[in-house]
Design a protein around this motif. Structure first.
Motif, short mmCIF file in Angstrom:
data_model
loop_
_atom_site.label_atom_id
_atom_site.label_comp_id
_atom_site.label_asym_id
_atom_site.label_seq_id
_atom_site.Cartn_x
_atom_site.Cartn_y
_atom_site.Cartn_z
N SER A 194 0.99 -1.13 0.32
CA SER A 194 -0.09 0.06 -0.03
C SER A 194 0.60 1.28 0.02
O SER A 194 0.48 2.42 -0.84
CB SER A 194 -0.49 0.04 1.81
OG SER A 194 0.10 -0.40 2.60
N GLU A 195 1.97 0.86 0.73
CA GLU A 195 2.98 1.72 0.00
C GLU A 195 3.93 1.96 0.89
O GLU A 195 4.94 0.68 0.78
CB GLU A 195 2.64 3.15 1.85
CG GLU A 195 2.29 2.81 3.13
CD GLU A 195 2.10 3.60 3.72
OE1 GLU A 195 2.21 4.84 3.99
OE2 GLU A 195 1.10 3.34 5.09
N VAL A 196 5.33 2.85 0.65
CA VAL A 196 6.60 3.17 0.30
C VAL A 196 7.23 4.55 1.18
O VAL A 196 6.61 4.99 1.05
CB VAL A 196 7.72 2.67 -1.08
CG1 VAL A 196 8.84 2.57 -0.78
CG2 VAL A 196 6.78 1.50 -2.12
N LEU A 197 8.13 3.88 2.21
CA LEU A 197 8.43 4.86 3.07
C LEU A 197 10.42 4.76 2.87
O LEU A 197 10.59 3.78 2.76
CB LEU A 197 8.03 4.87 3.88
CG LEU A 197 6.64 4.52 4.92
CD1 LEU A 197 6.33 4.17 5.67
CD2 LEU A 197 6.10 5.63 4.22
N GLU A 198 10.63 5.98 3.27
CA GLU A 198 11.88 5.94 2.72
C GLU A 198 12.38 6.78 4.34
O GLU A 198 11.91 8.26 5.01
CB GLU A 198 13.19 6.77 1.72
CG GLU A 198 12.76 6.08 0.70
CD GLU A 198 13.31 5.77 -0.63
OE1 GLU A 198 12.63 6.22 -2.07
OE2 GLU A 198 14.77 7.11 -0.75
N VAL A 199 14.30 6.48 5.43
CA VAL A 199 13.80 6.72 6.76
C VAL A 199 14.51 7.07 7.09
O VAL A 199 15.73 5.83 6.19
CB VAL A 199 12.36 6.55 7.73
CG1 VAL A 199 11.45 6.42 6.94
CG2 VAL A 199 13.36 5.25 8.04
N SER A 200 16.01 7.86 8.04
CA SER A 200 17.03 7.54 7.74
C SER A 200 16.85 6.56 9.41
O SER A 200 16.03 5.96 9.91
CB SER A 200 17.14 9.00 9.11
OG SER A 200 16.91 8.74 10.09
N PRO A 201 18.21 5.79 9.69
CA PRO A 201 18.25 4.69 10.43
C PRO A 201 18.33 4.76 12.12
O PRO A 201 17.70 3.77 12.66
CB PRO A 201 19.88 4.66 9.96
CG PRO A 201 20.27 5.23 9.43
CD PRO A 201 19.44 6.42 8.75
N PHE A 202 17.26 5.95 11.85
CA PHE A 202 17.91 5.99 13.77
C PHE A 202 16.26 6.82 13.60
O PHE A 202 15.26 7.08 14.72
CB PHE A 202 18.71 7.70 14.09
CG PHE A 202 19.60 7.62 13.29
CD1 PHE A 202 20.37 6.50 14.25
CD2 PHE A 202 20.76 8.26 12.65
CE1 PHE A 202 22.25 6.81 14.33
CE2 PHE A 202 21.73 8.08 12.83
CZ PHE A 202 22.42 7.21 13.40
N ASP A 203 15.12 6.73 12.46
CA ASP A 203 13.73 7.04 12.88
C ASP A 203 13.26 5.99 13.42
O ASP A 203 13.06 4.62 12.07
CB ASP A 203 12.74 7.64 11.58
CG ASP A 203 11.71 7.89 11.43
OD1 ASP A 203 11.35 7.51 12.76
OD2 ASP A 203 11.49 8.55 10.33
N LEU A 204 12.55 5.23 14.00
CA LEU A 204 11.86 4.66 14.64
C LEU A 204 10.65 4.47 14.52
O LEU A 204 9.65 3.34 15.26
CB LEU A 204 12.30 3.65 15.86
CG LEU A 204 13.61 3.06 16.40
CD1 LEU A 204 14.18 2.82 17.07
CD2 LEU A 204 14.35 2.22 15.16
N SER A 205 9.89 5.35 14.03
CA SER A 205 8.61 5.66 13.69
C SER A 205 7.73 4.80 13.04
O SER A 205 6.74 4.27 13.19
CB SER A 205 8.42 6.68 14.01
OG SER A 205 7.91 7.58 12.35
N VAL A 206 8.46 3.75 11.92
CA VAL A 206 7.77 3.74 11.22
C VAL A 206 7.62 1.71 11.69
O VAL A 206 6.60 1.00 11.06
CB VAL A 206 8.20 2.88 10.19
CG1 VAL A 206 8.56 4.17 9.14
CG2 VAL A 206 10.06 2.75 10.47
N THR A 207 8.65 1.58 13.01
CA THR A 207 7.84 0.77 13.62
C THR A 207 5.86 0.25 14.47
O THR A 207 5.89 -0.45 15.48
CB THR A 207 9.18 -0.38 14.38
OG1 THR A 207 9.47 0.24 15.33
CG2 THR A 207 10.20 0.03 13.44
#
Length: 247
Positions: A194-207
């Protein structure tokens, strides 16, 4: 002569009484006067007996069939007019919640990437990731409602192991592609991208869990934001493919 005269008078008196009685009875019948009720007493009216209902002829067999067919069509029409949700509730049994498996081992299949039954173990240590993919601790499981089941895998990995290029082609997935998880009980959970995200190695909000959704997230490393096909070794971004459960 005196005795005979008395007898004659007695007979005449009796004859007169008899004649008077006949006349009285005749007059009562003529004028509707009852001689059985005293004057002024009410006369009760007797209702005539109720007529028995006329017997009904037996219903013709063809008419009976037509009547039953009409009733059946009426019931079908009423069913069609019910809201779609109510119709589905009548046709489909309530969906059962999946059973909780005895352990957290899972198997990942992504048909478009040619991945089938990739071993998924708890943890993100090299010992775990070298066998396939790792389930990030603290995130959900597919058999728990409202979960974000978060899985991580190497982009290149180690040749000869389950990690070898396991998530190398992850950037090739697009919306609608299928992702399937299977637990240790053999229960399967199907998702669509449904979606694709690109985040920094320190962004844990995606979990974190996603409100009102059951999702699986697949994470790997990429060289830089927007750079999906340079093969490292400097990984500066996390590439996350998220899929919503459909069955």
């Amino acid at each position: 002569m005196g005795e005979a005269s008395k007898m004659f008078k007695g007979k005449r008196r009796a004859l007169l009484y008899l004649l008077a009685g006949v006349l009285l009875a005749f007059g009562a019948g003529l004028f509707g006067v009852s001689v059985l009720w005293p004057a002024g007493a009410p006369v009760q009216e007797v209702a005539p007996p109720a007529a028995a209902p006329a017997p009904q002829p037996p219903e013709d067999a063809s008419l009976a069939d037509a009547r039953r067919e009409g009733e059946k069509k009426s019931d079908e029409t009423a069913a069609k007019e019910k809201p779609p949700g109510e119709q589905r509730a009548q046709r489909e049994p309530a969906e059962r919640a999946p059973a909780v498996p005895p352990d957290t081992t899972m198997y990942l299949t992504v048909p478009k990437l040619g991945l089938h039954d990739v071993l998924v173990l708890d943890g993100t240590s090299e010992a775990v990731l070298s066998q396939g993919a790792g389930h990030v601790p603290g995130t959900g499981y597919p058999w728990v409602e409202g979960s974000n089941t978060y899985l991580a895998g190497h982009r290149l990995g180690y040749p000869g192991t389950g990690s070898d290029r396991v998530f190398y082609d992850l950037p090739a997935l697009v919306a609608g592609d299928e992702v399937i998880l299977e637990d240790s009980l053999g229960q399967t959970y199907t998702y669509r991208v449904s979606e694709v995200l690109e985040v920094s190695p320190f962004d844990l909000s995606v979990t974190a869990p996603v409100a009102s959704r059951d999702v699986v997230s697949l994470q790997t490393c990429i060289e830089d934001f927007g750079d999906y096909w340079t093969a490292g070794p400097n990984w500066y971004a996390r590439y996350v493919v998220r899929a919503d459960r459909v069955s």
